[in-house]
Design a protein around this motif. Sequence first.
Motif, PDB file in Angstrom:
ATOM      1  N   MET A 159      -0.033   9.738 -12.005  1.00 52.92           N
ATOM      2  CA  MET A 159       1.368   9.927 -12.363  1.00 52.92           C
ATOM      3  C   MET A 159       2.057   8.717 -12.111  1.00 52.92           C
ATOM      4  N   THR A 160       2.102   8.039 -10.948  1.00 52.59           N
ATOM      5  CA  THR A 160       2.759   6.779 -10.772  1.00 52.59           C
ATOM      6  C   THR A 160       2.402   5.729 -11.532  1.00 52.59           C
ATOM      7  N   GLU A 161       1.110   5.886 -11.776  1.00 54.36           N
ATOM      8  CA  GLU A 161       0.841   4.651 -13.105  1.00 54.36           C
ATOM      9  C   GLU A 161       1.550   4.865 -14.462  1.00 54.36           C
ATOM     10  N   MET A 162       1.663   6.133 -14.590  1.00 58.57           N
ATOM     11  CA  MET A 162       2.194   6.338 -15.867  1.00 58.57           C
ATOM     12  C   MET A 162       3.618   6.235 -15.973  1.00 58.57           C
ATOM     13  N   ILE A 169       6.621   7.180  -2.037  1.00 57.61           N
ATOM     14  CA  ILE A 169       6.255   7.154  -3.562  1.00 57.61           C
ATOM     15  C   ILE A 169       6.460   5.563  -3.807  1.00 57.61           C
ATOM     16  N   PHE A 170       7.697   4.994  -3.567  1.00 62.78           N
ATOM     17  CA  PHE A 170       8.007   3.693  -3.727  1.00 62.78           C
ATOM     18  C   PHE A 170       7.046   2.765  -3.194  1.00 62.78           C
ATOM     19  N   GLU A 171       6.346   2.822  -2.255  1.00 67.05           N
ATOM     20  CA  GLU A 171       5.401   2.032  -1.472  1.00 67.05           C
ATOM     21  C   GLU A 171       3.890   2.077  -2.267  1.00 67.05           C
ATOM     22  N   ARG A 172       3.674   3.064  -2.895  1.00 67.60           N
ATOM     23  CA  ARG A 172       2.629   2.995  -3.747  1.00 67.60           C
ATOM     24  C   ARG A 172       2.669   2.477  -4.848  1.00 67.60           C
ATOM     25  N   MET A 173       4.000   2.555  -5.692  1.00 65.64           N
ATOM     26  CA  MET A 173       4.383   1.752  -6.628  1.00 65.64           C
ATOM     27  C   MET A 173       4.390   0.410  -6.398  1.00 65.64           C
ATOM     28  N   VAL A 174       4.859  -0.119  -5.540  1.00 58.34           N
ATOM     29  CA  VAL A 174       4.783  -1.461  -5.012  1.00 58.34           C
ATOM     30  C   VAL A 174       3.498  -1.851  -4.902  1.00 58.34           C
ATOM     31  N   GLY A 175       2.391  -1.512  -4.245  1.00 58.83           N
ATOM     32  CA  GLY A 175       1.140  -1.816  -4.297  1.00 58.83           C
ATOM     33  C   GLY A 175       0.601  -1.565  -5.646  1.00 58.83           C
ATOM     34  N   GLN A 176       0.963  -0.971  -6.688  1.00 64.22           N
ATOM     35  CA  GLN A 176       0.356  -0.839  -7.889  1.00 64.22           C
ATOM     36  C   GLN A 176       0.873  -2.220  -8.500  1.00 64.22           C
ATOM     37  N   VAL A 217      -0.403  18.542 -17.653  1.00 63.65           N
ATOM     38  CA  VAL A 217      -0.787  18.925 -16.445  1.00 63.65           C
ATOM     39  C   VAL A 217      -1.734  18.016 -15.832  1.00 63.65           C
ATOM     40  N   ILE A 218      -1.866  17.818 -14.778  1.00 66.52           N
ATOM     41  CA  ILE A 218      -2.738  16.877 -13.939  1.00 66.52           C
ATOM     42  C   ILE A 218      -3.223  17.829 -12.776  1.00 66.52           C
ATOM     43  N   GLY A 219      -4.517  18.262 -12.651  1.00 67.50           N
ATOM     44  CA  GLY A 219      -4.699  19.209 -11.891  1.00 67.50           C
ATOM     45  C   GLY A 219      -6.162  18.536 -11.235  1.00 67.50           C
ATOM     46  N   ALA A 220      -6.034  18.656  -9.791  1.00 68.63           N
ATOM     47  CA  ALA A 220      -7.205  18.240  -8.859  1.00 68.63           C
ATOM     48  C   ALA A 220      -7.176  18.729  -7.548  1.00 68.63           C
ATOM     49  N   ARG A 221      -8.338  18.528  -6.657  1.00 66.04           N
ATOM     50  CA  ARG A 221      -8.410  18.891  -5.376  1.00 66.04           C
ATOM     51  C   ARG A 221      -7.831  17.691  -4.566  1.00 66.04           C
ATOM     52  N   PRO A 222      -7.386  17.627  -3.443  1.00 63.42           N
ATOM     53  CA  PRO A 222      -6.883  16.823  -2.610  1.00 63.42           C
ATOM     54  C   PRO A 222      -7.897  15.291  -2.738  1.00 63.42           C
ATOM     55  N   LYS A 223      -6.968  14.205  -2.595  1.00 62.66           N
ATOM     56  CA  LYS A 223      -7.682  12.714  -2.411  1.00 62.66           C
ATOM     57  C   LYS A 223      -8.472  12.398  -3.579  1.00 62.66           C
ATOM     58  N   MET A 224      -8.034  13.196  -4.671  1.00 63.45           N
ATOM     59  CA  MET A 224      -8.521  12.765  -5.920  1.00 63.45           C
ATOM     60  C   MET A 224      -7.911  11.608  -6.672  1.00 63.45           C
ATOM     61  N   GLY A 225      -6.617  11.652  -6.528  1.00 62.47           N
ATOM     62  CA  GLY A 225      -5.524  10.676  -7.073  1.00 62.47           C
ATOM     63  C   GLY A 225      -4.679  10.990  -8.041  1.00 62.47           C
ATOM     64  N   LYS A 226      -4.275  12.280  -8.005  1.00 64.18           N
ATOM     65  CA  LYS A 226      -3.163  12.886  -8.955  1.00 64.18           C
ATOM     66  C   LYS A 226      -2.056  12.239  -8.702  1.00 64.18           C
ATOM     67  N   THR A 227      -1.557  11.840  -7.697  1.00 69.40           N
ATOM     68  CA  THR A 227      -0.040  11.095  -7.654  1.00 69.40           C
ATOM     69  C   THR A 227      -0.474   9.903  -8.179  1.00 69.40           C
ATOM     70  N   THR A 228      -1.564   8.858  -8.019  1.00 72.94           N
ATOM     71  CA  THR A 228      -1.631   7.621  -8.374  1.00 72.94           C
ATOM     72  C   THR A 228      -1.695   7.651  -9.828  1.00 72.94           C
ATOM     73  N   THR A 234       0.076   6.356 -21.844  1.00 67.72           N
ATOM     74  CA  THR A 234      -0.281   6.537 -20.170  1.00 67.72           C
ATOM     75  C   THR A 234      -0.100   5.175 -19.460  1.00 67.72           C
ATOM     76  N   GLY A 235      -0.596   4.143 -20.160  1.00 67.42           N
ATOM     77  CA  GLY A 235      -0.623   2.725 -19.419  1.00 67.42           C
ATOM     78  C   GLY A 235      -2.143   2.931 -18.795  1.00 67.42           C
ATOM     79  N   ILE A 236      -3.040   3.716 -18.992  1.00 67.76           N
ATOM     80  CA  ILE A 236      -4.395   3.774 -19.000  1.00 67.76           C
ATOM     81  C   ILE A 236      -5.320   3.507 -20.039  1.00 67.76           C
ATOM     82  N   PRO A 237      -5.709   2.461 -20.175  1.00 71.43           N
ATOM     83  CA  PRO A 237      -6.194   2.013 -21.724  1.00 71.43           C
ATOM     84  C   PRO A 237      -7.200   2.957 -22.441  1.00 71.43           C
ATOM     85  N   ASP A 238      -8.027   3.329 -21.615  1.00 73.29           N
ATOM     86  CA  ASP A 238      -9.180   3.883 -22.112  1.00 73.29           C
ATOM     87  C   ASP A 238      -8.661   5.408 -22.487  1.00 73.29           C
TER      88      ASP A 238
END
Length: 468
Positions: free
Chosen positions: A226-229, A253-260, A213-224, A192-196
Amino acid sequence: MTQSIPTVPYSLDAEEGVIGSLLLDAQSDNAQSVMAFLKPESFHSSHCQAIFSVLKEMNIHRKTIDSLTVNDELENRGLLHLVGGFSYLAQIAKNTPSAANVVGYAHVVRDKATERFALRQANQITALFYERNGMSAAEKLDVAQRLITEATDYAQTGNRQGLRRIDEVADRWILAIEARCNDPEAHRGLSTGIPDLDKLLYPKFIVKGSLFVIGARPKMGKTTVMTEMALHMGDVAKLPVAIFSLEMSEEQIFERMVGQQAHVNTDMFYQGAKNQEDWKKVYAAVERMRNHPRIWLDDQPGMTLAHIQAECRKLKRSEGKIGMIGVDYLTLMTTDKADTNALAFGNITKALKNLAKELDTVVVLLTQLNRNLEERANKRPMPSDSRESGQIEQDCDYWLGIYKERVYDDHADETLTELILRLNRHGKTGTVYVDQRDVEIYPCDQQEAERRAGKQANRKPLKEVMGF
């Protein structure tokens, strides 16, 4: 003027060259390689097909292979008269220029077998569109795409769909184990690229052919997540990634990736930043992503399952493999007619699971969770919270929930985030902590994170902590 009738693609010289080489020297590394990647059905000649089948079985049981021993084996099985007798075996061996050329002969045999398989697939597609079988044009096109993908896979791996004898499965498994032991990094599951989180998934990581599957309520960071992966797959694992976004535009989506990638707060893209070092990081990140374009984005409105299937199959044919397919998110997809929404979305999750298996990749599916979970004292998500689809829990191989106490408590730790692996059909489950800042995920000390999480919990009444 008469037209010549097309002949079936095959090369008898190459087929006899393979058999003759194996009769002369079956123990060389080249011969063993050919034994592994050719199958009896790769041969068009019934004589060569029967002889190779016997050679393969003798090799598995470590029997001596030469013209005399193969002759005896064919005779014991009552096949000798069907393949032309000992004289045919002797003639093939005599006419083979050199056993050292066995790999070259084998590639010709494999290419011709691929052409024959592709012709069979093409005939099925033609017949499919002539038939009046109640299927819609879209459904026929989906079947046609799948048949083309099968032909492409056959060309690359020699594997075909349908029933296979267990000894053939055993051969493929042994080859896979040998390859995995020789180069574990190249043949392990997807990280996943997330070490732990990867430590929790170790040693299999995310097994190919899985629905994650990644499940969460809004503002939890689902898209973050996924884009990290996706960035890890594309930038580190060097594998193609396809992301289908039904919520955000391609630019977002691209903007998020640039930030990451640049490790900057994306607010700077809206209010400007005086720090020139941040802009240098941004331009460097953009240039890196432009020069290594391994991620494909699609934000088509009203996206359907058929569109995702067609685009992924096309990408697999052009790139050879896909590391990951991301879908953001389930309940925004346009569904086919069904008695209930739950049934319609359940059909989608089944199809995405099948797509992962078909393309030998991982499908990462984001899903919103029911608002009802917020009525619980313990609001950490569970698979049963998935909105509109109880089928998700049955279809997925992994289910990851995301929880941030800060969403519900303004005084809670601002960045601490729990990644809760509730379901893992291939290994362990558990919770790992990360720090989530803007659109970036940072690893953190797990013991210290538990202390921070416990400090948050201690501020609540006992009945809320215990969940009653």
